[in-house]
Write an enzyme that holds these catalytic residues in place. Sequence first.
Site, PDB file in Angstrom:
ATOM      1  N   ASP A  91       0.860  -1.181   0.000  1.00 22.30           N
ATOM      2  CA  ASP A  91       0.000   0.000   0.000  1.00 22.30           C
ATOM      3  C   ASP A  91       0.897   1.233   0.000  1.00 22.30           C
ATOM      4  O   ASP A  91       2.120   1.137   0.079  1.00 22.30           O
ATOM      5  CB  ASP A  91      -0.956  -0.003   1.190  1.00 22.30           C
ATOM      6  CG  ASP A  91      -0.254   0.015   2.527  1.00 22.30           C
ATOM      7  OD1 ASP A  91       0.939   0.367   2.570  1.00 22.30           O
ATOM      8  OD2 ASP A  91      -0.885  -0.325   3.537  1.00 22.30           O
ATOM      9  N   GLY A  93       0.911   3.688   2.196  1.00 26.85           N
ATOM     10  CA  GLY A  93       1.099   4.292   3.498  1.00 26.85           C
ATOM     11  C   GLY A  93       0.101   5.387   3.788  1.00 26.85           C
ATOM     12  O   GLY A  93       0.089   5.945   4.891  1.00 26.85           O
ATOM     13  N   GLY A  94      -0.755   5.701   2.822  1.00 25.55           N
ATOM     14  CA  GLY A  94      -1.713   6.789   3.004  1.00 25.55           C
ATOM     15  C   GLY A  94      -2.640   6.577   4.182  1.00 25.55           C
ATOM     16  O   GLY A  94      -2.850   7.484   4.984  1.00 25.55           O
ATOM     17  N   PHE A  95      -3.195   5.364   4.308  1.00 22.80           N
ATOM     18  CA  PHE A  95      -4.130   5.101   5.407  1.00 22.80           C
ATOM     19  C   PHE A  95      -3.448   5.288   6.750  1.00 22.80           C
ATOM     20  O   PHE A  95      -4.006   5.885   7.671  1.00 22.80           O
ATOM     21  CB  PHE A  95      -4.697   3.685   5.288  1.00 22.80           C
ATOM     22  CG  PHE A  95      -5.622   3.309   6.410  1.00 22.80           C
ATOM     23  CD1 PHE A  95      -6.941   3.720   6.399  1.00 22.80           C
ATOM     24  CD2 PHE A  95      -5.164   2.568   7.478  1.00 22.80           C
ATOM     25  CE1 PHE A  95      -7.796   3.387   7.450  1.00 22.80           C
ATOM     26  CE2 PHE A  95      -5.998   2.226   8.529  1.00 22.80           C
ATOM     27  CZ  PHE A  95      -7.324   2.644   8.513  1.00 22.80           C
ATOM     28  N   ASP A 145      -2.865   8.248  -1.625  1.00 26.44           N
ATOM     29  CA  ASP A 145      -4.235   8.759  -1.596  1.00 26.44           C
ATOM     30  C   ASP A 145      -4.527   9.299  -0.210  1.00 26.44           C
ATOM     31  O   ASP A 145      -3.765   9.107   0.725  1.00 26.44           O
ATOM     32  CB  ASP A 145      -5.242   7.663  -1.948  1.00 26.44           C
ATOM     33  CG  ASP A 145      -5.306   6.571  -0.874  1.00 26.44           C
ATOM     34  OD1 ASP A 145      -4.249   6.212  -0.321  1.00 26.44           O
ATOM     35  OD2 ASP A 145      -6.407   6.081  -0.578  1.00 26.44           O
ATOM     36  N   GLN A 187     -11.663   6.838  -4.376  1.00 26.03           N
ATOM     37  CA  GLN A 187     -12.160   7.367  -3.119  1.00 26.03           C
ATOM     38  C   GLN A 187     -13.563   7.945  -3.354  1.00 26.03           C
ATOM     39  O   GLN A 187     -14.259   7.509  -4.246  1.00 26.03           O
ATOM     40  CB  GLN A 187     -11.183   8.401  -2.551  1.00 26.03           C
ATOM     41  CG  GLN A 187      -9.889   7.794  -2.008  1.00 26.03           C
ATOM     42  CD  GLN A 187     -10.090   7.004  -0.720  1.00 26.03           C
ATOM     43  OE1 GLN A 187     -11.136   7.072  -0.074  1.00 26.03           O
ATOM     44  NE2 GLN A 187      -9.077   6.234  -0.333  1.00 26.03           N
ATOM     45  N   ASP A 264      -7.718  -7.871   1.203  1.00 28.50           N
ATOM     46  CA  ASP A 264      -6.742  -8.079   2.271  1.00 28.50           C
ATOM     47  C   ASP A 264      -7.382  -7.682   3.588  1.00 28.50           C
ATOM     48  O   ASP A 264      -8.319  -6.885   3.621  1.00 28.50           O
ATOM     49  CB  ASP A 264      -5.483  -7.248   2.043  1.00 28.50           C
ATOM     50  CG  ASP A 264      -5.686  -5.793   2.474  1.00 28.50           C
ATOM     51  OD1 ASP A 264      -5.242  -5.430   3.587  1.00 28.50           O
ATOM     52  OD2 ASP A 264      -6.298  -5.012   1.715  1.00 28.50           O
ATOM     53  N   CYS A 302     -10.965 -29.224   8.097  1.00 25.43           N
ATOM     54  CA  CYS A 302      -9.961 -28.214   7.744  1.00 25.43           C
ATOM     55  C   CYS A 302      -8.610 -28.893   7.583  1.00 25.43           C
ATOM     56  O   CYS A 302      -8.215 -29.729   8.400  1.00 25.43           O
ATOM     57  CB  CYS A 302      -9.897 -27.119   8.801  1.00 25.43           C
ATOM     58  SG  CYS A 302      -8.637 -25.857   8.469  1.00 25.43           S
ATOM     59  N   CYS A 304      -5.614 -27.397   7.596  1.00 21.09           N
ATOM     60  CA  CYS A 304      -4.466 -26.653   8.119  1.00 21.09           C
ATOM     61  C   CYS A 304      -3.712 -27.473   9.165  1.00 21.09           C
ATOM     62  O   CYS A 304      -4.243 -28.433   9.737  1.00 21.09           O
ATOM     63  CB  CYS A 304      -4.903 -25.313   8.701  1.00 21.09           C
ATOM     64  SG  CYS A 304      -5.569 -25.374  10.389  1.00 21.09           S
ATOM     65  N   CYS A 307      -5.491 -27.777  12.672  1.00 23.35           N
ATOM     66  CA  CYS A 307      -6.652 -28.675  12.740  1.00 23.35           C
ATOM     67  C   CYS A 307      -6.264 -30.135  12.561  1.00 23.35           C
ATOM     68  O   CYS A 307      -6.897 -31.031  13.130  1.00 23.35           O
ATOM     69  CB  CYS A 307      -7.681 -28.260  11.692  1.00 23.35           C
ATOM     70  SG  CYS A 307      -8.570 -26.736  12.108  1.00 23.35           S
ATOM     71  N   HIS A 333      -4.257 -21.314  11.134  1.00 23.88           N
ATOM     72  CA  HIS A 333      -5.627 -21.712  10.825  1.00 23.88           C
ATOM     73  C   HIS A 333      -6.402 -20.590  10.150  1.00 23.88           C
ATOM     74  O   HIS A 333      -7.047 -20.800   9.101  1.00 23.88           O
ATOM     75  CB  HIS A 333      -6.357 -22.153  12.088  1.00 23.88           C
ATOM     76  CG  HIS A 333      -7.830 -22.330  11.864  1.00 23.88           C
ATOM     77  ND1 HIS A 333      -8.366 -23.449  11.268  1.00 23.88           N
ATOM     78  CD2 HIS A 333      -8.882 -21.483  12.126  1.00 23.88           C
ATOM     79  CE1 HIS A 333      -9.678 -23.312  11.168  1.00 23.88           C
ATOM     80  NE2 HIS A 333     -10.013 -22.124  11.690  1.00 23.88           N
TER      81      HIS A 333
END
Length: 369
Positions: A91, A93-95, A145, A187, A264, A302, A304, A307, A333
């Site tokens: 990303d 870094g704006g957020f 942004d 946006q 994400d 599952c 993983c 599990c 998991h």
Amino acid sequence: MSFQFTLEAKSGGARAASFTTPHGTVQTPVYMPVGTQATVKALTSDQVRETGAQIILANTYHLYLRPGMTVMEEAGGLHKFMHWDGPILTDSGGFQVFSLGDLRKLSEEGVEFRSHIDGSRHFFTPEKVMWIEETIGADIMMALDECVPYPADFEYVKHSMERTLRWAERCRQAKKRSDQALFPIVQGGMYPELRRESAERTAALDLPGNAIGGLSVGEPLDLMYAMLDVVTEVLPEDRPRYLMGVGTFDCLVEGVARGVDMFDCVAQTRMARNGTALTPTGRLVVRNAGFAHDFAPLVEGCSCYACKNHTRAYIHHLFRANEILASVLLSIHNVEISIRFMESIRSAILEDRFSAFRADFWRSWKRAA
């Protein structure tokens, strides 16, 4: 071309596709684990690979502050630094910068901010962010942004949207490396007319993909879905669509239904560290006392590591004993079951039965609630 997107199937509004990067091909729809500071928390890169993760995220703001770009250059980029040979998305870094509140000052040129680590002053411009992301070496990088808060008044959101578009153009002009794909970010807050305008003008930049930001910032889910409806009607079908910061199972299903390809979320590993396991029908708070004598796996069937090898009672015990392994097992998991969930969505799209999948999901999800 170092980046190529191929749409493979549609089922209603849902899409199955693939895109190639210099570090491999990603099949969508896809959940991307978040490795904010060059690590998916509590997991080694090998453990992340074993979950089936195709692509991971890293955070420009955090890596810029620590370890810094000198170390990143000496390491030969983030892939080598963290021993991850698959695709990486960063990303802008704006957020993170705009979450600093009084610690940052915004202007047309960029944003000045104080480090949350030591209070030192820094200045991000679109051009500097491109240099940082190129130094990191991600396969996909986001344009700088402004992520506006919720709620926000119309004039403020419009002004912010316009500046984000200007910054996206500056990022496009500043980008130098041909082996990285730049995504601009839609946006427009919670105003349909601004969202539509932002999507149209963002798409007009004609970049390899488009991100959707400024959602999941505290608004009701119905409002987020309404904004997605507006945006995905406008964004081109021949480019991937990435919904930033969204990854709970209900939002994954509804995002895919609206034509989103990439997601994400930090919730998978954050909830793991807090003692919560994800399931396709809800959440299990394994640290609760009721699991002390429960010798079932976290989720029946599952695949993983957690599990296949351990029980709810064992993981509950680890949390009660403050053992680090509890977070490791639940992180494995939560990441893997999210990836398998997206694989099941992709199969439903390829077989043109996504509508039935969505209906079945909501029947079981409501029962679990």
